[in-house]
Motif scaffolding. Structure first.
Motif, PDB file in Angstrom:
ATOM      1  N   MET A   1      53.917 -35.041   2.833  1.00 12.69           N
ATOM      2  CA  MET A   1      52.619 -34.987   1.994  1.00 12.69           C
ATOM      3  C   MET A   1      51.420 -34.778   2.632  1.00 12.69           C
ATOM      4  SD  MET A   1      53.534 -35.783  -1.119  1.00 12.69           S
ATOM      5  CE  MET A   1      55.126 -36.386  -2.072  1.00 12.69           C
ATOM      6  N   GLU A   2      51.303 -34.896   4.004  1.00 12.54           N
ATOM      7  CA  GLU A   2      50.018 -34.798   4.738  1.00 12.54           C
ATOM      8  C   GLU A   2      49.733 -33.588   4.705  1.00 12.54           C
ATOM      9  OE1 GLU A   2      48.956 -35.191   9.295  1.00 12.54           O
ATOM     10  OE2 GLU A   2      50.074 -36.726   8.653  1.00 12.54           O
ATOM     11  N   TYR A   3      50.615 -32.500   4.518  1.00 10.27           N
ATOM     12  CA  TYR A   3      50.257 -31.118   4.675  1.00 10.27           C
ATOM     13  C   TYR A   3      49.590 -30.622   3.484  1.00 10.27           C
ATOM     14  CZ  TYR A   3      54.285 -30.270   1.817  1.00 10.27           C
ATOM     15  OH  TYR A   3      55.284 -30.056   0.794  1.00 10.27           O
ATOM     16  N   LYS A   4      49.677 -31.433   2.379  1.00 10.33           N
ATOM     17  CA  LYS A   4      49.081 -31.043   0.998  1.00 10.33           C
ATOM     18  C   LYS A   4      47.583 -31.306   1.102  1.00 10.33           C
ATOM     19  CE  LYS A   4      52.965 -30.924  -1.791  1.00 10.33           C
ATOM     20  NZ  LYS A   4      53.621 -31.594  -3.047  1.00 10.33           N
ATOM     21  N   LEU A   5      47.243 -32.361   1.790  1.00 11.85           N
ATOM     22  CA  LEU A   5      46.233 -33.008   2.080  1.00 11.85           C
ATOM     23  C   LEU A   5      45.277 -31.906   2.993  1.00 11.85           C
ATOM     24  CD1 LEU A   5      43.892 -35.140   1.792  1.00 11.85           C
ATOM     25  CD2 LEU A   5      44.673 -36.032   3.748  1.00 11.85           C
ATOM     26  N   GLY A   6      45.702 -31.302   3.912  1.00  9.96           N
ATOM     27  CA  GLY A   6      45.112 -30.397   4.766  1.00  9.96           C
ATOM     28  C   GLY A   6      44.694 -29.191   3.977  1.00  9.96           C
ATOM     29  N   GLN A   7      45.766 -28.780   3.167  1.00  3.09           N
ATOM     30  CA  GLN A   7      45.488 -27.560   2.420  1.00  3.09           C
ATOM     31  C   GLN A   7      44.517 -27.777   1.021  1.00  3.09           C
ATOM     32  OE1 GLN A   7      49.387 -27.164   0.706  1.00  3.09           O
ATOM     33  NE2 GLN A   7      49.396 -25.229   1.039  1.00  3.09           N
ATOM     34  N   MET A   8      44.249 -29.068   0.762  1.00  2.00           N
ATOM     35  CA  MET A   8      43.262 -29.306  -0.329  1.00  2.00           C
ATOM     36  C   MET A   8      41.856 -29.630   0.427  1.00  2.00           C
ATOM     37  SD  MET A   8      45.266 -32.456  -2.448  1.00  2.00           S
ATOM     38  CE  MET A   8      44.087 -33.369  -2.412  1.00  2.00           C
ATOM     39  N   ILE A   9      41.828 -30.041   1.778  1.00  2.00           N
ATOM     40  CA  ILE A   9      40.593 -30.054   2.310  1.00  2.00           C
ATOM     41  C   ILE A   9      40.082 -28.649   2.822  1.00  2.00           C
ATOM     42  CG2 ILE A   9      39.704 -30.501   4.491  1.00  2.00           C
ATOM     43  CD1 ILE A   9      41.566 -33.287   4.799  1.00  2.00           C
ATOM     44  N   ASP A  10      41.092 -27.894   3.060  1.00  2.00           N
ATOM     45  CA  ASP A  10      40.763 -26.379   3.347  1.00  2.00           C
ATOM     46  C   ASP A  10      40.160 -25.590   2.085  1.00  2.00           C
ATOM     47  OD1 ASP A  10      40.256 -24.431   5.292  1.00  2.00           O
ATOM     48  OD2 ASP A  10      41.995 -23.321   4.839  1.00  2.00           O
ATOM     49  N   HIS A  11      40.941 -25.972   0.683  1.00  2.00           N
ATOM     50  CA  HIS A  11      40.251 -25.484  -0.499  1.00  2.00           C
ATOM     51  C   HIS A  11      39.071 -25.822  -0.670  1.00  2.00           C
ATOM     52  CE1 HIS A  11      40.486 -23.560  -4.440  1.00  2.00           C
ATOM     53  NE2 HIS A  11      40.177 -24.876  -4.800  1.00  2.00           N
ATOM     54  N   PHE A  12      38.912 -27.357  -0.737  1.00  2.00           N
ATOM     55  CA  PHE A  12      37.361 -27.822  -0.895  1.00  2.00           C
ATOM     56  C   PHE A  12      36.325 -27.210  -0.015  1.00  2.00           C
ATOM     57  CE2 PHE A  12      34.222 -31.030   0.309  1.00  2.00           C
ATOM     58  CZ  PHE A  12      33.775 -31.209  -0.780  1.00  2.00           C
ATOM     59  N   ARG A  13      36.645 -26.938   1.171  1.00  2.00           N
ATOM     60  CA  ARG A  13      35.629 -26.433   1.978  1.00  2.00           C
ATOM     61  C   ARG A  13      35.108 -24.928   1.803  1.00  2.00           C
ATOM     62  NH1 ARG A  13      35.659 -23.240   6.492  1.00  2.00           N
ATOM     63  NH2 ARG A  13      37.910 -22.979   6.354  1.00  2.00           N
ATOM     64  N   LYS A  14      36.302 -24.079   1.651  1.00  2.00           N
ATOM     65  CA  LYS A  14      36.133 -22.788   1.164  1.00  2.00           C
ATOM     66  C   LYS A  14      35.533 -22.571  -0.132  1.00  2.00           C
ATOM     67  CE  LYS A  14      39.780 -20.999   4.226  1.00  2.00           C
ATOM     68  NZ  LYS A  14      41.308 -20.418   4.249  1.00  2.00           N
ATOM     69  N   ALA A  15      35.717 -23.556  -1.034  1.00  2.00           N
ATOM     70  CA  ALA A  15      35.339 -23.298  -2.381  1.00  2.00           C
ATOM     71  C   ALA A  15      33.577 -23.661  -2.521  1.00  2.00           C
ATOM     72  CB  ALA A  15      35.794 -24.345  -3.360  1.00  2.00           C
ATOM     73  N   SER A  35      39.649 -29.313  11.741  1.00  2.00           N
ATOM     74  CA  SER A  35      40.614 -27.989  12.095  1.00  2.00           C
ATOM     75  C   SER A  35      42.249 -28.494  12.306  1.00  2.00           C
ATOM     76  CB  SER A  35      39.978 -27.721  13.728  1.00  2.00           C
ATOM     77  OG  SER A  35      40.994 -26.406  13.919  1.00  2.00           O
ATOM     78  N   ARG A  36      42.338 -29.828  13.003  1.00  2.00           N
ATOM     79  CA  ARG A  36      43.607 -30.350  13.115  1.00  2.00           C
ATOM     80  C   ARG A  36      44.173 -30.561  11.636  1.00  2.00           C
ATOM     81  NH1 ARG A  36      42.517 -33.529  17.080  1.00  2.00           N
ATOM     82  NH2 ARG A  36      41.777 -35.388  15.874  1.00  2.00           N
ATOM     83  N   TYR A  42      49.095 -25.938   7.625  1.00  2.00           N
ATOM     84  CA  TYR A  42      49.630 -24.692   7.614  1.00  2.00           C
ATOM     85  C   TYR A  42      50.731 -24.384   8.468  1.00  2.00           C
ATOM     86  CZ  TYR A  42      46.165 -23.333   4.458  1.00  2.00           C
ATOM     87  OH  TYR A  42      45.232 -23.212   3.241  1.00  2.00           O
ATOM     88  N   ARG A  43      50.903 -25.187   9.609  1.00  2.00           N
ATOM     89  CA  ARG A  43      51.933 -25.226  10.505  1.00  2.00           C
ATOM     90  C   ARG A  43      53.075 -25.512   9.996  1.00  2.00           C
ATOM     91  NH1 ARG A  43      49.694 -27.346  16.142  1.00  2.00           N
ATOM     92  NH2 ARG A  43      48.731 -25.705  16.772  1.00  2.00           N
ATOM     93  N   HIS A  44      53.105 -26.553   9.063  1.00  2.00           N
ATOM     94  CA  HIS A  44      54.068 -27.150   8.326  1.00  2.00           C
ATOM     95  C   HIS A  44      54.676 -26.273   7.332  1.00  2.00           C
ATOM     96  CE1 HIS A  44      56.521 -30.481   6.445  1.00  2.00           C
ATOM     97  NE2 HIS A  44      56.235 -29.661   5.234  1.00  2.00           N
ATOM     98  N   ILE A  45      53.888 -25.297   6.643  1.00  2.00           N
ATOM     99  CA  ILE A  45      54.341 -24.653   5.551  1.00  2.00           C
ATOM    100  C   ILE A  45      55.084 -23.453   6.422  1.00  2.00           C
ATOM    101  CG2 ILE A  45      53.169 -22.631   3.943  1.00  2.00           C
ATOM    102  CD1 ILE A  45      51.233 -24.747   3.327  1.00  2.00           C
ATOM    103  N   ILE A  46      54.249 -22.889   7.383  1.00  2.00           N
ATOM    104  CA  ILE A  46      55.058 -21.799   8.185  1.00  2.00           C
ATOM    105  C   ILE A  46      56.427 -22.407   8.582  1.00  2.00           C
ATOM    106  CG2 ILE A  46      54.917 -20.466  10.325  1.00  2.00           C
ATOM    107  CD1 ILE A  46      51.785 -20.340   9.940  1.00  2.00           C
TER     108      ILE A  46
END
Length: 64
Positions: A1-15, A35-36, A42-46
């Motif tokens: 679940m943690e990896y989804k949080l990172g994606q959401m943070i990155d999406h929020f930041r870029k938006a 950054s971490r 993204y490491r989790h997804i890859i």
């Protein structure tokens, strides 16, 4: 679940056109912490995609 949080943070930041520095400052966190969060996401997804590809390769390879 943690990896989804990172994606959401990155999406929020870029938006909001924020840098990691700016977002970190808003959250009271360092740039390296932000950054971490994103990198772990993204490491989790890859890694997950890598494991799926390995499994597909193993499934399609006949032994003997």
């Amino acid at each position: 679940m943690e990896y989804k949080l990172g994606q959401m943070i990155d999406h929020f930041r870029k938006a909001r056109s924020l840098t990691m520095d700016e977002l970190g400052e808003m959250l009271g966190k360092t740039t390296s912490t932000v950054s971490r969060w994103v990198i772990v996401s993204y490491r989790h997804i890859i890694f997950k995609k890598f494991l799926i590809n390995c499994q597909k390769t193993l499934d399609s390879t006949s032994i003997l």
